[in-house]
Enzyme design. Structure first.
Site, PDB file in Angstrom:
ATOM      1  N   LYS A  13       7.756   4.555  -2.992  1.00 29.79           N
ATOM      2  CA  LYS A  13       7.146   5.543  -3.901  1.00 29.79           C
ATOM      3  C   LYS A  13       6.855   6.815  -3.124  1.00 29.79           C
ATOM      4  O   LYS A  13       6.403   6.767  -1.982  1.00 29.79           O
ATOM      5  CB  LYS A  13       5.826   5.006  -4.466  1.00 29.79           C
ATOM      6  CG  LYS A  13       5.959   3.797  -5.360  1.00 29.79           C
ATOM      7  CD  LYS A  13       4.596   3.270  -5.792  1.00 29.79           C
ATOM      8  CE  LYS A  13       4.756   1.960  -6.544  1.00 29.79           C
ATOM      9  NZ  LYS A  13       3.457   1.305  -6.809  1.00 29.79           N
ATOM     10  N   ASP A  25      -6.315  -4.276 -14.061  1.00 25.95           N
ATOM     11  CA  ASP A  25      -6.644  -4.081 -12.638  1.00 25.95           C
ATOM     12  C   ASP A  25      -7.918  -4.847 -12.257  1.00 25.95           C
ATOM     13  O   ASP A  25      -8.010  -5.441 -11.191  1.00 25.95           O
ATOM     14  CB  ASP A  25      -6.799  -2.591 -12.337  1.00 25.95           C
ATOM     15  CG  ASP A  25      -5.462  -1.850 -12.403  1.00 25.95           C
ATOM     16  OD1 ASP A  25      -5.467  -0.604 -12.429  1.00 25.95           O
ATOM     17  OD2 ASP A  25      -4.407  -2.532 -12.449  1.00 25.95           O
ATOM     18  N   TYR A  30       5.292  10.397  -9.602  1.00 28.93           N
ATOM     19  CA  TYR A  30       5.791   9.366  -8.681  1.00 28.93           C
ATOM     20  C   TYR A  30       7.308   9.378  -8.701  1.00 28.93           C
ATOM     21  O   TYR A  30       7.906   9.307  -9.780  1.00 28.93           O
ATOM     22  CB  TYR A  30       5.425   7.962  -9.168  1.00 28.93           C
ATOM     23  CG  TYR A  30       3.996   7.628  -9.403  1.00 28.93           C
ATOM     24  CD1 TYR A  30       3.320   8.066 -10.535  1.00 28.93           C
ATOM     25  CD2 TYR A  30       3.320   6.817  -8.506  1.00 28.93           C
ATOM     26  CE1 TYR A  30       2.006   7.712 -10.767  1.00 28.93           C
ATOM     27  CE2 TYR A  30       2.004   6.451  -8.732  1.00 28.93           C
ATOM     28  CZ  TYR A  30       1.357   6.904  -9.865  1.00 28.93           C
ATOM     29  OH  TYR A  30       0.054   6.525 -10.095  1.00 28.93           O
ATOM     30  N   HIS A  84      -1.024  -1.595  -7.101  1.00 31.18           N
ATOM     31  CA  HIS A  84       0.187  -2.176  -7.688  1.00 31.18           C
ATOM     32  C   HIS A  84       1.361  -2.210  -6.715  1.00 31.18           C
ATOM     33  O   HIS A  84       1.493  -1.373  -5.820  1.00 31.18           O
ATOM     34  CB  HIS A  84       0.594  -1.366  -8.918  1.00 31.18           C
ATOM     35  CG  HIS A  84      -0.481  -1.331  -9.964  1.00 31.18           C
ATOM     36  ND1 HIS A  84      -0.524  -0.385 -10.950  1.00 31.18           N
ATOM     37  CD2 HIS A  84      -1.592  -2.096 -10.152  1.00 31.18           C
ATOM     38  CE1 HIS A  84      -1.593  -0.590 -11.711  1.00 31.18           C
ATOM     39  NE2 HIS A  84      -2.260  -1.615 -11.236  1.00 31.18           N
TER      40      HIS A  84
HETATM   41  C1  LIG Z   1       4.658   1.450 -13.671  1.00 30.35           C
HETATM   42  C2  LIG Z   1       5.284   1.566 -15.030  1.00 30.35           C
HETATM   43  C3  LIG Z   1       4.576   1.250 -16.174  1.00 30.35           C
HETATM   44  N1  LIG Z   1       5.190   1.342 -17.394  1.00 30.35           N
HETATM   45  C4  LIG Z   1       4.408   1.031 -18.607  1.00 30.35           C
HETATM   46  C5  LIG Z   1       3.685  -0.293 -18.575  1.00 30.35           C
HETATM   47  C6  LIG Z   1       2.460  -0.030 -19.405  1.00 30.35           C
HETATM   48  O1  LIG Z   1       2.759  -0.253 -20.763  1.00 30.35           O
HETATM   49  C7  LIG Z   1       2.177   1.454 -19.210  1.00 30.35           C
HETATM   50  C8  LIG Z   1       1.069   1.710 -18.214  1.00 30.35           C
HETATM   51  O2  LIG Z   1       1.362   0.935 -17.060  1.00 30.35           O
HETATM   52  P1  LIG Z   1       0.228   0.689 -16.003  1.00 30.35           P
HETATM   53  O3  LIG Z   1      -1.049   0.358 -16.718  1.00 30.35           O
HETATM   54  O4  LIG Z   1       0.767  -0.263 -14.980  1.00 30.35           O
HETATM   55  O5  LIG Z   1       0.064   2.125 -15.356  1.00 30.35           O
HETATM   56  P2  LIG Z   1      -0.773   2.435 -14.039  1.00 30.35           P
HETATM   57  O6  LIG Z   1      -2.005   1.606 -14.025  1.00 30.35           O
HETATM   58  O7  LIG Z   1      -0.881   3.903 -13.968  1.00 30.35           O
HETATM   59  O8  LIG Z   1       0.143   1.940 -12.856  1.00 30.35           O
HETATM   60  C9  LIG Z   1       0.824   2.887 -12.033  1.00 30.35           C
HETATM   61  O9  LIG Z   1      -0.116   3.397 -11.133  1.00 30.35           O
HETATM   62  C10 LIG Z   1      -0.201   2.715  -9.900  1.00 30.35           C
HETATM   63  C11 LIG Z   1      -1.255   3.401  -9.057  1.00 30.35           C
HETATM   64  C12 LIG Z   1       1.131   2.649  -9.230  1.00 30.35           C
HETATM   65  O10 LIG Z   1       1.293   2.822  -8.021  1.00 30.35           O
HETATM   66  C13 LIG Z   1       2.290   2.310 -10.051  1.00 30.35           C
HETATM   67  O11 LIG Z   1       3.323   3.243  -9.883  1.00 30.35           O
HETATM   68  C14 LIG Z   1       2.025   2.154 -11.485  1.00 30.35           C
HETATM   69  O12 LIG Z   1       1.823   0.778 -11.621  1.00 30.35           O
HETATM   70  O13 LIG Z   1       3.398   2.020 -18.708  1.00 30.35           O
HETATM   71  C15 LIG Z   1       6.505   1.750 -17.536  1.00 30.35           C
HETATM   72  O14 LIG Z   1       7.018   1.813 -18.651  1.00 30.35           O
HETATM   73  N2  LIG Z   1       7.209   2.055 -16.401  1.00 30.35           N
HETATM   74  C16 LIG Z   1       6.664   1.979 -15.160  1.00 30.35           C
HETATM   75  O15 LIG Z   1       7.354   2.276 -14.171  1.00 30.35           O
END
Ligand SMILES: Cc1cn([C@H]2C[C@H](O)[C@@H](COP(=O)(O)OP(=O)(O)O[C@H]3O[C@H](C)C(=O)[C@H](O)[C@H]3O)O2)c(=O)[nH]c1=O
Length: 187
Positions: A83, A179, A143, A73
């Site tokens: 980050k 993803d 993070y 991401h």
């Molecule tokens: C990144 C982020 C997400 N969200 C919400 C959006 C979704 O409803 C939920 C899960 O998000 P996501 O599926 O994108 O989470 P990850 O797959 O763990 O993504 C993260 O993990 C990868 C490895 C990364 O480097 C990023 O920091 C971040 O994108 O949290 C938020 O509310 N705030 C935030 O800053």
């Protein structure tokens, strides 16, 4: 004022990587019979984090299954965020991909094992995509971000893209549909 108990002793060691700007930070643990004390972040010592060491948001994730991949991401400019990624429980193979178009290492990646044991963090500037694979169950990551979450500016690379050829250590156990759906980079 130095960020230490009166002295000038640094609380961190720095390890360089082959990708300019991407740094591994190792926290020094001051141990005694009770356990240890370590400084998790210090703006004065880590002023090169992001624009000026400023932290805009702190996120925390739990990933239960071993072999899970989250990533790759990033946020598009002007929301491209730095980050500071740390693993407090379990162990992960943490990967950053250089997506700076003019970089001599464009689309190259670097991976590091981060764990609660090795007290290492990846300090990732803007211009990189980030992801990881869990090497154990119940991995917790924290993070620090220098810019706020900007969902409309979010982008991603497919962690299994042959153009990146990331050497994930384990068979892929779990990935989000989002993803899995990231398109491969066209040749
Ligand atoms: C990144 C982020 C997400 N969200 C919400 C959006 C979704 O409803 C939920 C899960 O998000 P996501 O599926 O994108 O989470 P990850 O797959 O763990 O993504 C993260 O993990 C990868 C490895 C990364 O480097 C990023 O920091 C971040 O994108 O949290 C938020 O509310 N705030 C935030 O800053």
């Amino acid at each position: 004022m130095k960020c230490s108990l009166g002295g000038l002793m640094s609380r961190f060691s720095r390890l360089s990587t082959p990708l300019a700007g991407l740094t591994v930070i190792e926290r020094k643990q001051m141990g005694d019979e009770r356990g240890f004390f370590s400084r998790f972040f210090c703006r004065d010592e880590l002023r090169d984090f992001g624009a000026d060491g400023t932290i805009s948001q702190i996120n925390h994730t739990l990933t239960r299954a071993k072999g899970t991949i989250r990533g790759m991401h990033f946020q598009r400019p002007p929301h491209d965020e730095a980050k500071f990624v740390s693993c407090l429980a379990g162990a992960v193979f943490d990967v950053a991909v250089d997506i700076r178009p003019d970089s001599p290492t464009y689309l190259q990646w670097h991976g590091e094992i981060l764990s609660g044991e090795n007290a290492r963090s990846m300090m990732i500037p803007g211009g990189f995509a980030h992801g990881f694979q869990t090497l154990s169950e119940n991995c917790e990551l924290v993070y620090l971000h220098d810019k706020p979450y900007a969902p409309d500016a979010e982008g991603g690379l497919n962690p299994l893209d042959p153009r990146l050829a990331i050497s994930w250590p384990l068979e892929v156990a779990q990935m989000s549909e989002r993803d899995r759906a990231f398109a491969f980079i066209s040749a």
